[in-house]
Design a protein around this motif. Structure first.
Motif, PDB file in Angstrom:
ATOM      1  N   THR A 130      -1.529   5.182   3.694  1.00  0.00           N
ATOM      2  CA  THR A 130      -2.515   5.631   2.720  1.00  0.00           C
ATOM      3  C   THR A 130      -1.940   5.410   1.319  1.00  0.00           C
ATOM      4  O   THR A 130      -0.730   5.451   1.147  1.00  0.00           O
ATOM      5  CB  THR A 130      -2.888   7.116   2.964  1.00  0.00           C
TER       6      THR A 130
ATOM      7  N   ILE B 117       0.900  -1.153   0.000  1.00  0.00           N
ATOM      8  CA  ILE B 117       0.000   0.000   0.000  1.00  0.00           C
ATOM      9  C   ILE B 117       0.931   1.193   0.000  1.00  0.00           C
ATOM     10  O   ILE B 117       1.604   1.451   1.006  1.00  0.00           O
ATOM     11  CB  ILE B 117      -0.927   0.019   1.233  1.00  0.00           C
TER      12      ILE B 117
ATOM     13  N   VAL C 192      -3.285   0.101  -3.588  1.00  0.00           N
ATOM     14  CA  VAL C 192      -2.850  -1.275  -3.357  1.00  0.00           C
ATOM     15  C   VAL C 192      -2.313  -1.862  -4.655  1.00  0.00           C
ATOM     16  O   VAL C 192      -2.929  -1.738  -5.713  1.00  0.00           O
ATOM     17  CB  VAL C 192      -4.041  -2.132  -2.865  1.00  0.00           C
TER      18      VAL C 192
ATOM     19  N   ARG D  66      -8.667   6.331   2.202  1.00  0.00           N
ATOM     20  CA  ARG D  66      -7.234   6.206   2.524  1.00  0.00           C
ATOM     21  C   ARG D  66      -6.542   5.101   1.731  1.00  0.00           C
ATOM     22  O   ARG D  66      -5.365   5.203   1.415  1.00  0.00           O
ATOM     23  CB  ARG D  66      -7.050   5.969   4.017  1.00  0.00           C
ATOM     24  N   ILE D  67      -7.268   4.027   1.444  1.00  0.00           N
ATOM     25  CA  ILE D  67      -6.644   2.912   0.722  1.00  0.00           C
ATOM     26  C   ILE D  67      -7.473   2.627  -0.520  1.00  0.00           C
ATOM     27  O   ILE D  67      -8.688   2.423  -0.441  1.00  0.00           O
ATOM     28  CB  ILE D  67      -6.544   1.663   1.632  1.00  0.00           C
TER      29      ILE D  67
ATOM     30  N   LEU E  96      -5.442  -6.421   5.079  1.00  0.00           N
ATOM     31  CA  LEU E  96      -6.605  -5.771   4.479  1.00  0.00           C
ATOM     32  C   LEU E  96      -7.562  -6.856   4.011  1.00  0.00           C
ATOM     33  O   LEU E  96      -7.133  -7.924   3.547  1.00  0.00           O
ATOM     34  CB  LEU E  96      -6.092  -4.977   3.283  1.00  0.00           C
TER      35      LEU E  96
END
Ligand SMILES: CC(C)(COP(=O)(O)OP(=O)(O)OC[C@H]1O[C@@H](n2cnc3c(N)ncnc32)[C@H](O)[C@@H]1OP(=O)(O)O)[C@@H](O)C(=O)NCCC(=O)NCCS
Length: 166
Positions: free
Chosen positions: A159, A70, A162, A133-134, A113
């Motif tokens: 943040t 990430i 991915v 954020r992701i 995650l």
């Protein structure tokens, strides 16, 4: 409830077909469009961490974790988690999640995650990723984007987008 003698082990090549059948039964043909599958496809070069639950020689559950990044942070995408319906409600999901978290910690990921039901995963320490954020490669219901911190404060710090990790 009767106690079952459940063991959690690394998935072997011989488990592959049975794991696929279990996933197909739980998620149907649409499973390949699921985020965890898509991330796994992108990260084909990375060995995923996979574990199975067994009762005797019978494979009754499985979980997979794929290394991701990430931004520059090492993390894992968990999924799918699946337990044979005949063996649900006996703590096998919990045992697989605990083993997955142990492995991810040992591999020095900052967080795990997943996309899933908050009502289930919040019992296991997962909480909602603060909105925006992701970013995943594909649409995700923000209420289902959850994370388990492996490093304190990781969710506040990390943040970005991915991608398949290494
Ligand atoms: C979700 C799943 C992995 C749980 O496995 P399990 O071995 O039954 O889980 P555990 O025994 O550790 O926990 C069971 C508890 O979780 C609860 N639970 C199960 N699914 C839930 C959900 N979606 N939301 C809220 N609670 C849930 C059960 O009601 C049970 O509650 P209780 O302890 O109060 O009786 C399993 O039901 C499954 O494979 N489902 C189909 C596939 C799936 O949805 N996978 C997760 C999405 S990635």
């Amino acid at each position: 409830m009767t106690q079952l003698d459940v063991t959690i082990e690394p998935q072997s090549a011989a488990d592959e077909a049975a794991v696929d059948r279990l996933q197909a039964r739980a998620f149907g043909p649409g499973r390949f469009a699921r985020t965890a599958f898509r991330i796994r496809e992108q990260a084909q070069h990375a060995e995923s961490l996979a574990f199975v639950a067994r009762v005797g020689s019978l494979m009754v559950g499985s979980v997979q974790l794929t290394p991701i990044r990430i931004d520059a942070h090492p993390a894992f995408m968990l999924g799918p988690l699946v337990v044979d319906p005949a063996f649900e409600g006996r703590g096998i999901g919990r045992a697989l999640l605990e083993r997955g978290a142990l492995a991810a910690r040992a591999a020095r990921g900052d967080l795990i995650l997943l996309v899933g039901d908050e009502a289930y995963y919040s019992r296991h320490g997962y909480r909602r990723v603060p909105p925006g954020r992701i970013r995943l490669p594909g649409p995700v219901d923000p209420a289902r984007l959850l994370a388990l911190e492996l490093q304190p404060g990781a969710l506040e710090r990390i943040t970005g987008a991915v991608r398949g990790g290494d």
